[in-house]
Design a protein around this motif. Sequence first.
Motif, PDB file in Angstrom:
ATOM      1  N   ALA A  15      35.671  34.571  43.293  1.00 17.29           N
ATOM      2  CA  ALA A  15      37.035  34.729  42.801  1.00 17.29           C
ATOM      3  C   ALA A  15      38.052  33.924  43.589  1.00 17.29           C
ATOM      4  O   ALA A  15      39.135  33.668  43.100  1.00 17.29           O
ATOM      5  N   THR A  16      37.721  33.505  44.818  1.00 17.00           N
ATOM      6  CA  THR A  16      38.702  32.821  45.633  1.00 17.00           C
ATOM      7  C   THR A  16      38.731  31.317  45.397  1.00 17.00           C
ATOM      8  O   THR A  16      39.607  30.646  45.895  1.00 17.00           O
ATOM      9  N   VAL A  17      37.770  30.757  44.706  1.00 20.51           N
ATOM     10  CA  VAL A  17      37.779  29.326  44.471  1.00 20.51           C
ATOM     11  C   VAL A  17      38.773  28.989  43.397  1.00 20.51           C
ATOM     12  O   VAL A  17      39.137  29.807  42.570  1.00 20.51           O
ATOM     13  N   SER A  56      37.697  41.651  32.361  1.00 23.82           N
ATOM     14  CA  SER A  56      38.789  42.389  33.006  1.00 23.82           C
ATOM     15  C   SER A  56      38.596  42.416  34.517  1.00 23.82           C
ATOM     16  O   SER A  56      39.572  42.363  35.274  1.00 23.82           O
ATOM     17  N   GLY A  57      37.352  42.470  34.982  1.00 27.38           N
ATOM     18  CA  GLY A  57      37.079  42.429  36.413  1.00 27.38           C
ATOM     19  C   GLY A  57      37.507  41.113  37.031  1.00 27.38           C
ATOM     20  O   GLY A  57      38.102  41.083  38.115  1.00 27.38           O
ATOM     21  N   ALA A  76      41.667  38.306  40.360  1.00 30.37           N
ATOM     22  CA  ALA A  76      42.598  37.193  40.532  1.00 30.37           C
ATOM     23  C   ALA A  76      44.055  37.643  40.518  1.00 30.37           C
ATOM     24  O   ALA A  76      44.966  36.806  40.576  1.00 30.37           O
ATOM     25  N   GLY A  77      44.299  38.936  40.405  1.00 24.40           N
ATOM     26  CA  GLY A  77      45.665  39.442  40.419  1.00 24.40           C
ATOM     27  C   GLY A  77      46.335  39.440  39.066  1.00 24.40           C
ATOM     28  O   GLY A  77      47.566  39.519  38.982  1.00 24.40           O
ATOM     29  N   LEU A 122      46.713  29.918  35.505  1.00 22.26           N
ATOM     30  CA  LEU A 122      48.149  30.085  35.333  1.00 22.26           C
ATOM     31  C   LEU A 122      48.718  30.979  36.427  1.00 22.26           C
ATOM     32  O   LEU A 122      49.778  30.679  37.000  1.00 22.26           O
ATOM     33  N   ARG A 123      48.040  32.058  36.711  1.00 21.05           N
ATOM     34  CA  ARG A 123      48.496  32.973  37.768  1.00 21.05           C
ATOM     35  C   ARG A 123      48.588  32.250  39.102  1.00 21.05           C
ATOM     36  O   ARG A 123      49.563  32.398  39.847  1.00 21.05           O
TER      37      ARG A 123
END
Length: 220
Positions: free
Chosen positions: A61-63, A81-82, A87-88, A122-123
Amino acid sequence: MDVRASWRGLAGIGTAVLISLPMQNNRNPVPPPSPPPAADPGVEVKGEVSLPPLLAGTFVATVKTWDTAAADERIGHARASGLLLDAGVRWKSSGDCDDRHRPSCTSLEAIRYGTLMRTIDLRRASGCPVTVTGGTETGHAGGRYSHGNGYKVDLAHNRCLDEYVRRTYRYWRTRGDGAALYRPPSSDPDPDPDPDQPAGPDAWFAVWADEPTHWDVLFR
């Protein structure tokens, strides 16, 4: 009266001391505790979220990059959804449900991996709060590049996101229902007249429709 030490008594004490010393020296000393193993400075541990079997490997998730070759793969609601939450990105529904067959729900069932990842991009790019209020559930307009086919998401308005979209994209045209459309700058002099199928080098990226309560976004 003088008190004098008995040499015999002192000798006895000395003998006891001499006898006791070897006994202490022969004991095995308690070894000091071993220091903890040093961490490898070149290894960074990150949480992982598994993708469906049809997507090889796992998604970290951090890449900030993702496999665009897998853009058209479909993901189930729980996994999708996970990934968003990691990713916030929030998601919510007016009916507090995720049933794809109920229009009051917000479902991510069978959403395109590319659509999901562009929402996450986008986030990260905007730094704004992003909340998905519409996905693949029934009740949206049909068509090839539709919500039901996994190409679109509805994103709630907020001041930060609204300013980001209008600053980053350019006004393109007004849709038949009155919604203003925005898209990435393009060098194509003759864009496709169908707002759901934009032409040009940026056709794969996005079209944003400014609806009263949310952005209706096409990610290709």
